[in-house]
Structure formats: structure tokens, C-alpha cells
Motif scaffolding. Structure first.
Motif, PDB file in Angstrom:
ATOM      1  N   GLU A   1      33.823  30.911  39.586  1.00  0.00           N
ATOM      2  CA  GLU A   1      34.177  31.012  40.897  1.00  0.00           C
ATOM      3  C   GLU A   1      33.700  32.230  41.781  1.00  0.00           C
ATOM      4  O   GLU A   1      33.577  31.677  42.987  1.00  0.00           O
ATOM      5  N   SER A   2      33.926  33.322  41.552  1.00  0.00           N
ATOM      6  CA  SER A   2      33.694  33.915  41.770  1.00  0.00           C
ATOM      7  C   SER A   2      32.378  34.123  42.541  1.00  0.00           C
ATOM      8  O   SER A   2      32.379  34.630  43.464  1.00  0.00           O
ATOM      9  N   GLU A   3      31.120  33.490  42.404  1.00  0.00           N
ATOM     10  CA  GLU A   3      29.898  33.940  42.825  1.00  0.00           C
ATOM     11  C   GLU A   3      29.978  32.210  43.780  1.00  0.00           C
ATOM     12  O   GLU A   3      28.962  32.904  44.361  1.00  0.00           O
ATOM     13  N   LEU A   4      30.102  30.956  43.019  1.00  0.00           N
ATOM     14  CA  LEU A   4      30.351  30.300  44.358  1.00  0.00           C
ATOM     15  C   LEU A   4      30.653  30.567  45.816  1.00  0.00           C
ATOM     16  O   LEU A   4      30.564  30.345  46.537  1.00  0.00           O
ATOM     17  N   PHE A   5      32.058  30.822  45.103  1.00  0.00           N
ATOM     18  CA  PHE A   5      33.056  30.969  46.728  1.00  0.00           C
ATOM     19  C   PHE A   5      33.416  32.178  47.024  1.00  0.00           C
ATOM     20  O   PHE A   5      34.171  32.588  48.142  1.00  0.00           O
TER      21      PHE A   5
ATOM     22  N   LYS B   1      38.322  41.610  48.656  1.00  0.00           N
ATOM     23  CA  LYS B   1      38.337  43.167  48.491  1.00  0.00           C
ATOM     24  C   LYS B   1      40.309  43.438  47.322  1.00  0.00           C
ATOM     25  O   LYS B   1      40.812  42.537  48.283  1.00  0.00           O
ATOM     26  N   GLY B   2      39.735  43.611  45.634  1.00  0.00           N
ATOM     27  CA  GLY B   2      40.642  44.182  45.201  1.00  0.00           C
ATOM     28  C   GLY B   2      41.406  41.889  44.075  1.00  0.00           C
ATOM     29  O   GLY B   2      42.391  42.045  43.832  1.00  0.00           O
TER      30      GLY B   2
ATOM     31  N   PHE C   1      40.342  40.378  42.211  1.00  0.00           N
ATOM     32  CA  PHE C   1      40.710  41.028  39.899  1.00  0.00           C
ATOM     33  C   PHE C   1      39.962  42.358  39.980  1.00  0.00           C
ATOM     34  O   PHE C   1      39.016  42.508  40.609  1.00  0.00           O
ATOM     35  N   THR C   2      40.227  42.656  38.908  1.00  0.00           N
ATOM     36  CA  THR C   2      39.710  43.557  38.108  1.00  0.00           C
ATOM     37  C   THR C   2      38.072  43.705  38.140  1.00  0.00           C
ATOM     38  O   THR C   2      37.627  42.753  37.302  1.00  0.00           O
ATOM     39  N   GLY C   3      37.979  45.021  38.639  1.00  0.00           N
ATOM     40  CA  GLY C   3      36.191  44.614  38.471  1.00  0.00           C
ATOM     41  C   GLY C   3      35.539  44.387  40.102  1.00  0.00           C
ATOM     42  O   GLY C   3      34.103  44.507  40.081  1.00  0.00           O
ATOM     43  N   ALA C   4      36.502  43.806  40.382  1.00  0.00           N
ATOM     44  CA  ALA C   4      35.887  43.176  41.583  1.00  0.00           C
ATOM     45  C   ALA C   4      35.500  44.334  42.669  1.00  0.00           C
ATOM     46  O   ALA C   4      36.322  45.547  42.118  1.00  0.00           O
ATOM     47  N   VAL C   5      34.390  43.786  43.243  1.00  0.00           N
ATOM     48  CA  VAL C   5      33.490  45.393  44.473  1.00  0.00           C
ATOM     49  C   VAL C   5      34.551  45.722  45.221  1.00  0.00           C
ATOM     50  O   VAL C   5      35.412  44.567  46.029  1.00  0.00           O
ATOM     51  N   ASN C   6      34.905  47.075  45.263  1.00  0.00           N
ATOM     52  CA  ASN C   6      35.812  47.243  46.785  1.00  0.00           C
ATOM     53  C   ASN C   6      35.741  46.176  47.441  1.00  0.00           C
ATOM     54  O   ASN C   6      36.713  46.230  48.880  1.00  0.00           O
ATOM     55  N   ALA C   7      34.855  46.152  48.431  1.00  0.00           N
ATOM     56  CA  ALA C   7      34.750  45.359  49.853  1.00  0.00           C
ATOM     57  C   ALA C   7      34.360  44.410  49.834  1.00  0.00           C
ATOM     58  O   ALA C   7      33.941  43.278  50.442  1.00  0.00           O
ATOM     59  N   GLY C   8      34.564  43.448  48.494  1.00  0.00           N
ATOM     60  CA  GLY C   8      34.405  41.766  48.202  1.00  0.00           C
ATOM     61  C   GLY C   8      33.026  41.876  48.139  1.00  0.00           C
ATOM     62  O   GLY C   8      32.015  42.308  48.075  1.00  0.00           O
ATOM     63  N   LYS C   9      32.878  40.073  48.404  1.00  0.00           N
ATOM     64  CA  LYS C   9      31.348  39.776  48.006  1.00  0.00           C
ATOM     65  C   LYS C   9      31.475  38.354  48.114  1.00  0.00           C
ATOM     66  O   LYS C   9      32.772  37.300  48.265  1.00  0.00           O
ATOM     67  N   LYS C  10      30.526  38.157  49.039  1.00  0.00           N
ATOM     68  CA  LYS C  10      30.402  36.746  49.731  1.00  0.00           C
ATOM     69  C   LYS C  10      29.728  35.842  48.690  1.00  0.00           C
ATOM     70  O   LYS C  10      29.156  36.009  47.973  1.00  0.00           O
TER      71      LYS C  10
ATOM     72  N   LEU D   1      38.063  33.709  46.647  1.00  0.00           N
ATOM     73  CA  LEU D   1      39.111  34.618  45.477  1.00  0.00           C
ATOM     74  C   LEU D   1      40.223  35.732  46.178  1.00  0.00           C
ATOM     75  O   LEU D   1      39.537  36.460  47.143  1.00  0.00           O
ATOM     76  N   GLY D   2      41.208  35.403  45.923  1.00  0.00           N
ATOM     77  CA  GLY D   2      42.246  36.528  46.664  1.00  0.00           C
ATOM     78  C   GLY D   2      41.814  36.559  47.946  1.00  0.00           C
ATOM     79  O   GLY D   2      42.797  37.602  48.696  1.00  0.00           O
ATOM     80  N   THR D   3      42.503  35.851  48.438  1.00  0.00           N
ATOM     81  CA  THR D   3      43.159  35.112  49.566  1.00  0.00           C
ATOM     82  C   THR D   3      42.785  33.880  50.216  1.00  0.00           C
ATOM     83  O   THR D   3      42.722  32.744  49.358  1.00  0.00           O
TER      84      THR D   3
END
Length: 450
Positions: free
Chosen positions: A208-212, A216-217, A219-228, A267-269
Motif C-alpha cells: 500500500e505504501s509503495e502504490l499509494f 510524513k510520520g 508509520f514507523t520507519g517512514a521517510v521523514n519527508a514522506g514518499k510519492k 497513508l497517514g492522511t
């Protein structure tokens, strides 16, 4: 002293000599149509002469049989011209075209002598360093000859023009991802990204994190700036969801939402994002059975499967094997700076192999032969033993003091012809089975059966 020896050749003998030249000979008329080509065209295009004679230059150039073209230059300048070309089978050619004039000094024919410059590469690179286009325009052109694949390509061309989801079915190794890439390359989205996502290669907890993507923040281990996410990365273009059967059930609902509403939520929003992508899926599994067993969402299945495309296995489209052999032989000869040909007997064996691994297996075998065989000509003796699953091995003569290599090959050729004749007792059907010309099939039938 006069010489009374008759040195004249009758037309039949002369035709046979030209037809057996190693170099390809093409003759065009003033209507830009092929009036003659010898059998060397099989090496460059994977086609028989009768497949080309009568064809229009414009049809062939539209299908990108070679690049760049030379015929219009000769008609315009009325002078001989030489050029280096690359064919759709990745064969590199030196073509010398010469105009033939009538009594009024008008061009009547153009004769082309075409050869493989791999045999004289050093000479060519010094004399014609810039005559070959560096752009490989054949990378995304499907290699096929069969009517089955022609139907597939015709369908792909239609749906490439519209933003409809489609599902590509086919056994492993048939070329599903390449077909999807071709669909993108001929679509209005061709200048936008093509993203290939292998759903089986991404851990289920990360899909899910790879597709969508994520904020920022998230989940644990997420890149601080978020990821596209990959969907956002494909904006305006095409995304291929390969091995869609491996998509986790919880991610299937979010993908369904993307297809229905053209939006997704990282994720996260709670803020959704609009996305404009064409979605192509591919699988080698029976999704309908997975729906029945509760492993795949029924509503997603029907959304993905608006148009279904089935790629037949290689064993069901034997006409495509020879063009693919020459394509891979040319590609890997260039890649490894090798010099190889392949014998008709070896092609006959490969045409009748089972090809459980489909096109990918054929590709790997040709690459292996190119890099491991020292002889220029790849022959039956060089082929992997598993290729010979096509016949009862007890019938294949073993090496012994009683039989020469040529006798063994002849006996094996007899087995192939008899097997093909049983399946279709006519020269036309034998030709189709063995991937050879009808004339050659008739000669083999007369030699081994009648």
C-alpha cells in the motif's frame, strides 16, 4: 583455339543460384513493390520470400521492418546508394541499392544487395561511421508472424487509443509485460511515464505504501519527508500491475477506489489526490477461480477485466518461433560482439520443441548458445538436451562408428518430417508445422515419405 564450352546458364539454374546466395537480394519495381527477394530474407526478417513478394514498400516501412529507408533516395537521385540499417529482428544490415534504367533513362527496377556487416565490422565502422541511426526503433515492436498474435496486436492497437482498463492473460514467459509496454508506446500517453509494478515482488505489508505513497510520520520507519507512490509517479501515463493475483486483499479495495473515482489517499492522511493513469493488469493465474474461492475481489476483477487479452503460449503459435530465433540471435550477437549463424536443421528442432518456458526460455537458450558456442554455425549438436523432448529419444540414432554425423541428422530430419506429415498430410500443412516454405516441405516429403 576457340573455346566451344557452353558457359550459358538457363534461367532456372540462374534463379537457383541467386536464391542460394548468402547475401539478400531485393528487387523493387517503379510502384515500390517487391518483385523478387531470395531466401536470405528469412535470416533478416524471419519470413519466407512469398511473404514479401508483392508487398508495398510503404506497408513495410509503416510496420518498421527496417530503419532508415533507402528506396526513396534512389528514386529521387537516380544513383546507387549505400546505407546501414537495422531490421525489426534487430539484424544490422549494409544495403547497396542500384537503379536499373529502361531505354528512356527512367528507373524500371531497383536492385538491392543486402548483407550482414558483422562480417566486416571493422571496415564498416571506419568507412561509414555515421550511416546507422543510433536510435533502436525496433525495441518495442512485437516479433510475430502468426495469425493468433496478429489478432492480439490488432486488439492492442484498438484499446491503446482509449483509457479502458484491461487484463493480459498468459503463461509465464509469454511476454505480458512487453505487450503492456508496447500498448503504452503506441498510445496517446506515450510521452508520459510507464511504471511496471510486480505485485509479487513487494512485501504485502509494504504494497500500500509503495502504490499509494505516504505522508510524513505515517508509520514507523517512514521517510521523514514522506514518499510519492507509484500511482502518483505514473501520472498522465500508464501503470502495469503485473502478477495482479498477488495483490493483498486489503489493497484490492483501495485499487478499486482508484479505478472508480480516479483518486487515492496516501497513508497517514485523509486528503485524497486525483490521479490520471491508465491501468493495465497481467496475470498467469485464473482470476475467476480465485474470485470463486474468495481470494480475489469480484468487483475488482470485473473492473480490471473490461477488456481481456490472451497471449497464446509459444507452442500454439509455432510460426513465431523462427522470427524470434533470428531476433534473439541478432540481438545477442551484437551484444557480445559474436559471429553466429544457425543451421536449418537446428531451426527445425527448435520449431518442434515444447517451450514450457515460452518466449523467455527461447531467449535464454539463444543467449546461452551465442556466448558458449565457438563454432560460427549453431547446429543440432549444440542444442540443449531438454529440447529433444519432442520425440521419443529411443528413436534418435546415437553416435556410433556405423553412422556419420550427416546420417544422424538426416535420420532425425526424417523423424521430424514424418511427425509433421502425420499431423497434416499435405505440403502446405507440413510447411506450417515446420515453419518452412511449401516448396521446401514438398522436397522433404518427396525425399522421406513418397
Amino acid at each position: 583455339m576457340s573455346n566451344n564450352i557452353n558457359c550459358k546458364l538457363d534461367s532456372t539454374t540462374f534463379y537457383k543460384l541467386i536464391n542460394h546466395m548468402y547475401d539478400e537480394v531485393f528487387v523493387w519495381d517503379t510502384n515500390y513493390r517487391v518483385v523478387y527477394v531470395n531466401e536470405s530474407c528469412r535470416r533478416h526478417y524471419g519470413r519466407e520470400p512469398q511473404d514479401l513478394i508483392g508487398k508495398s514498400f510503404f506497408d513495410l516501412i509503416d510496420a518498421k521492418w527496417w530503419d532508415p529507408s533507402i528506396l526513396p533516395i534512389v528514386f529521387e537521385t537516380k544513383k546507387p546508394h549505400a546505407i546501414r540499417q537495422k531490421t525489426l529482428l534487430d539484424a544490422e544490415l549494409l544495403t547497396i541499392a542500384t537503379p536499373i534504367f529502361d531505354e528512356n533513362n527512367n528507373i524500371k527496377y531497383v536492385v538491392m544487395n543486402v548483407r550482414d556487416p558483422i562480417y566486416e565490422r571493422d571496415l564498416y565502422n571506419t568507412q561509414h561511421p555515421s550511416s546507422l541511426s543510433t536510435k533502436n526503433s525496433t525495441d518495442l515492436i512485437p516479433i510475430y508472424k502468426s495469425e493468433k498474435m496478429q489478432k492480439v496486436i490488432d486488439l492492442v492497437k484498438k484499446i491503446s487509443l482509449v483509457d479502458v482498463t484491461c487484463l493480459i492473460y498468459g503463461e509465464s514467459g509469454t511476454g505480458k509485460s512487453l505487450l503492456a509496454k508496447y500498448m503504452h508506446a503506441i498510445s496517446p500517453r506515450r510521452d508520459k511515464p510507464f511504471i511496471n509494478v510486480n505485485c509479487a515482488s513487494i512485501p504485502s505489508n509494504l504494497i500500500e505504501s509503495e502504490l499509494f505513497g505516504y505522508e510524513k510520520g505515517a508509520f514507523t520507519g517512514a521517510v521523514n519527508a514522506g514518499k510519492k507512490g507509484l500511482l502518483e509517479a505514473a501520472e498522465g501515463g500508464t501503470i502495469l500491475l503485473d502478477e495482479i493475483s498477488e495483490l493483498p486483499y486489503n489493497a484490492q479495495a483501495k485499487l478499486l477506489h482508484v479505478i472508480q473515482n480516479k483518486e487515492f489517499t496516501p497513508l497517514g492522511t485523509y486528503k485524497s489526490k486525483k490521479v490520471d493513469v491508465k491501468i493495465i493488469s497481467a496475470t498467469n493465474k485464473d482470476l475467476k477461480s480465485m474470485v470463486a474461492s474468495g481470494q480475489f475481489r469480484e468487483d475488482l476483477y470485473y473492473r480490471l477485466n473490461v477488456v481481456d487479452i490472451h497471449i497464446p503460449p509459444l507452442r500454439q503459435r509455432k510460426e513465431d518461433i523462427e522470427p524470434l530465433i533470428y531476433y534473439f540471435l541478432n540481438t545477442f550477437s551484437h551484444k557480445y560482439n559474436a559471429r553466429h549463424e544457425i543451421s536449418p536443421a537446428a531451426i527445425g528442432v527448435l520449431l518442434n520443441a515444447t517451450w514450457k518456458g515460452n518466449v523467455r526460455e527461447l531467449q535464454h537458450i539463444i543467449e546461452r548458445l551465442v556466448v558458449t558456442i565457438d563454432d560460427i554455425v549453431i547446429d543440432v549438436e549444440h542444442l540443449p538436451k531438454n529440447i529433444f523432448e519432442i520425440v521419443d529419444c529411443s528413436n534418435i540414432p546415437k553416435v556410433s562408428d556405423e553412422l556419420s554425423f550427416d546420417q544422424i541428422i538426416s535420420n532425425y530430419e526424417r523423424l521430424l518430417v514424418h511427425d509433421a506429415y502425420k499431423k497434416g498430410p499435405s505440403s502446405r500443412k507440413v510447411a506450417r508445422q515446420l515453419g518452412i516454405s511449401q516448396t521446401r516441405a514438398l522436397k522433404l516429403i518427396n525425399k522421406y515419405i513418397t
